[in-house]
Design an enzyme around this catalytic site. Structure first.
Site, mmCIF file in Angstrom:
data_model
loop_
_atom_site.group_PDB
_atom_site.id
_atom_site.type_symbol
_atom_site.label_atom_id
_atom_site.label_comp_id
_atom_site.label_asym_id
_atom_site.label_seq_id
_atom_site.Cartn_x
_atom_site.Cartn_y
_atom_site.Cartn_z
ATOM 1 N N HIS A 144 -13.351 -60.179 -15.443
ATOM 2 C CA HIS A 144 -14.608 -59.497 -15.129
ATOM 3 C C HIS A 144 -15.699 -60.006 -16.051
ATOM 4 O O HIS A 144 -15.477 -60.258 -17.231
ATOM 5 C CB HIS A 144 -14.488 -57.971 -15.152
ATOM 6 C CG HIS A 144 -14.298 -57.350 -16.493
ATOM 7 N ND1 HIS A 144 -15.345 -56.989 -17.319
ATOM 8 C CD2 HIS A 144 -13.173 -56.977 -17.151
ATOM 9 C CE1 HIS A 144 -14.869 -56.424 -18.407
ATOM 10 N NE2 HIS A 144 -13.553 -56.410 -18.344
ATOM 11 N N ASP A 169 -14.101 -57.847 -24.479
ATOM 12 C CA ASP A 169 -14.038 -57.211 -23.143
ATOM 13 C C ASP A 169 -15.337 -57.493 -22.390
ATOM 14 O O ASP A 169 -16.250 -56.716 -22.457
ATOM 15 C CB ASP A 169 -13.813 -55.704 -23.320
ATOM 16 C CG ASP A 169 -13.552 -55.000 -22.003
ATOM 17 O OD1 ASP A 169 -13.380 -55.668 -20.975
ATOM 18 O OD2 ASP A 169 -13.545 -53.748 -22.009
ATOM 19 N N GLU A 199 -16.734 -54.409 -12.911
ATOM 20 C CA GLU A 199 -15.368 -53.938 -13.161
ATOM 21 C C GLU A 199 -15.380 -52.640 -13.944
ATOM 22 O O GLU A 199 -14.586 -51.731 -13.705
ATOM 23 C CB GLU A 199 -14.582 -55.016 -13.943
ATOM 24 C CG GLU A 199 -13.113 -54.678 -14.183
ATOM 25 C CD GLU A 199 -12.834 -53.953 -15.496
ATOM 26 O OE1 GLU A 199 -11.695 -53.566 -15.726
ATOM 27 O OE2 GLU A 199 -13.772 -53.761 -16.290
ATOM 28 N N GLU A 200 -16.294 -52.581 -14.903
ATOM 29 C CA GLU A 200 -16.297 -51.464 -15.862
ATOM 30 C C GLU A 200 -16.672 -50.122 -15.228
ATOM 31 O O GLU A 200 -16.591 -49.086 -15.877
ATOM 32 C CB GLU A 200 -17.279 -51.763 -17.008
ATOM 33 C CG GLU A 200 -16.914 -52.992 -17.848
ATOM 34 C CD GLU A 200 -15.730 -52.752 -18.772
ATOM 35 O OE1 GLU A 200 -15.060 -51.724 -18.648
ATOM 36 O OE2 GLU A 200 -15.500 -53.623 -19.639
ATOM 37 N N ASP A 255 -8.388 -60.478 -18.805
ATOM 38 C CA ASP A 255 -9.311 -59.450 -19.282
ATOM 39 C C ASP A 255 -8.870 -59.076 -20.702
ATOM 40 O O ASP A 255 -7.892 -58.355 -20.874
ATOM 41 C CB ASP A 255 -9.261 -58.230 -18.360
ATOM 42 C CG ASP A 255 -10.247 -57.156 -18.803
ATOM 43 O OD1 ASP A 255 -10.969 -57.370 -19.792
ATOM 44 O OD2 ASP A 255 -10.288 -56.082 -18.149
ATOM 45 N N HIS A 310 -16.102 -51.518 -25.512
ATOM 46 C CA HIS A 310 -17.066 -50.549 -24.950
ATOM 47 C C HIS A 310 -17.997 -49.992 -26.021
ATOM 48 O O HIS A 310 -18.515 -48.894 -25.869
ATOM 49 C CB HIS A 310 -16.345 -49.409 -24.201
ATOM 50 C CG HIS A 310 -15.475 -49.895 -23.069
ATOM 51 N ND1 HIS A 310 -14.727 -49.061 -22.288
ATOM 52 C CD2 HIS A 310 -15.250 -51.149 -22.589
ATOM 53 C CE1 HIS A 310 -14.063 -49.775 -21.378
ATOM 54 N NE2 HIS A 310 -14.370 -51.049 -21.552
#
Ligand code: BES
Ligand code: ZN
Length: 412
Positions: free
Chosen positions: A220, A240, A274-275, A302, A380
């Site tokens: 992603h 990520d 994707e998130e 990922d 994140h």
């Protein structure tokens, strides 16, 4: 995650999020406007009680089957659900987004697709391409991957609804085009999504002998930080998932540098969104399913650059993946990546885009950077930078090598 560590996590998220930096999810702030769109989410049924008591009358349970439930809420409820899942269930997301009830119902009833994707054998898993693989692997360079991670994480964020999320995809498309210069059998295209601005990117190397058989390596391309205000948050997403996208870009560089001309069609993908519920890959995989494409292998990269486990270099996720293809990857490591240790673990939910392929009946694998319990805790947040990996891409390079060997061996 307990409350204290949640507070610490949230405090690292940056100033844009300070308003909700101290507390549990505040559902009183969830006040959907009357003109807001309905959205349908599939979530594990064990999260229903909590979702129901938090969302009150802003949530409708549409259907429950095989431990999976469809809930209907409003668009702005997604951020609250995401936050709730993280805090109460320690799942980063743990739900899948659907635009309408039909799509959600398909997801609920596609147990047959999933059984096929888990257990059927889609390819010949013999390892016999030593000449080619052993020539290519030494050419994988961590320094190339590192510079790509640095570039991708320099965008403020790669959020699916932000202009910077479109610009970062333009960068990937241009980079891939540059690597494919002079190749008339290679194209790089955007796959546009109707509901948000960030496109997915797809490179296609047309097979010279069996072009209808397709091998896919994807990751992603989007990033996220915190749960609210994503389009303006600082989300470098170095691990990520600038790492996975950069591992993939290095595979492309090595194949192109060697004028590799495949028998089968090879595609590289950078999925949007994707998130926020695997939305980009879901549209791509569904379009492949509808077109009846013959996808013989999918690898998802990922998070490839944080070495969280001492014992393992590469960890195969067993859920939402194909058992035989996973074993094949293990054999590839034993054959070509001397000294590397690999093992198995599971996400426990559809944690990345391999789940989209899996749910559409295709064989997927997700070789991951560490065991779940040793995962990179900075994802994140604004602190997901390459410094977590000591400023290098040596771990991510192992995944490029694995992916090179995977495509060459499947391409026989
Ligand atoms: N890279 C993560 C998935 C992940 C995180 C795998 C930690 C293993 C360990 C991915 O980008 C992600 O964040 N996925 C979402 C799921 C999605 C359905 C919103 C997540 O886990 O929250
Ligand atoms: Zn993520």
């Amino acid at each position: 995650m307990n409350k204290l560590s949640m507070m610490l996590l949230v405090m690292t998220l940056g100033s844009g999020l300070s308003a909700q930096a101290h507390e549990d999810v505040d559902f009183s702030k969830f006040q959907p406007k009357s003109n807001e769109k309905d959205v349908f989410l599939t979530i594990d049924a064990d999260a229903l009680t909590s979702a129901k008591s938090n969302f009150k009358n802003n949530l409708e349970i549409m259907e429950v089957r095989d431990g999976l439930a469809i809930i209907k809420t409003k668009e702005s409820g997604v951020e609250f659900l995401s936050h709730m899942m993280h805090e109460e269930f320690h799942r980063c997301g743990g739900f899948m987004f659907h635009d309408n009830i039909d799509e959600a119902t398909t997801e609920l009833f596609n147990a047959d697709n999933r059984a096929l994707a888990s257990k059927a054998i889609f390819a010949n898993y013999t390892i016999d391409q030593q000449d080619t693989v052993e020539k290519l692997l030494p050419q994988v360079q961590a320094s190339e991957i590192e510079s790509s991670i640095r570039k991708l994480s320099s965008f403020k964020n790669r959020y699916y609804q932000a202009d910077t999320g479109v610009q970062s995809q333009e960068w990937i498309k241009q980079r891939w085009l540059e690597l494919a210069a002079g190749r008339s059998d290679v194209k790089v295209e955007f796959f546009d999504h109707a509901s948000w601005k960030q496109p997915s990117v797809i490179m296609t190397i047309e097979g010279a002998v069996n072009p209808e058989e397709v091998i896919i390596v994807g990751g992603h391309a989007d990033s996220i930080s915190g749960y609210f205000g994503g389009a303006s948050a600082t989300a470098p997403g170095a691990d990520d998932n600038a790492s996975g996208m950069s591992s993939i870009t290095e595979v492309i560089r090595v194949l192109m540098q060697n004028s590799y001309r495949p028998n089968k069609t090879i595609q590289f993908m950078g999925y949007a969104a994707e998130e926020v519920g695997l939305r980009g890959s879901k549209e791509v995989a569904a379009s492949y399913k509808n077109a009846g494409k013959n996808v013989i292998g999918v690898m998802q990269l990922d998070m490839t650059n944080f070495k969280g486990s001492d014992e393992f270099d590469i960890v195969m996720m067993t859920d939402f993946t194909n058992a035989d293809q996973n074993e094949f990857l293990g054999k590839i490591i034993d054959e070509y990546l001397e000294g590397l240790n690999w093992g198995y673990d599971k996400c426990g939910y559809g944690c990345s885009d391999h789940a989209s392929w899996h749910s559409n009946g295709f064989p997927a694998s997700m070789p991951f950077e560490a065991r779940m319990k040793e995962m990179n805790k900075k994802i994140h947040t604004a602190n997901d930078t390459i410094e977590i990996s000591r400023g290098t891409a040596s771990h991510a390079a192992k995944f490029s090598k694995l992916a090179v060997a995977f495509v060459v061996e499947l391409d026989r």
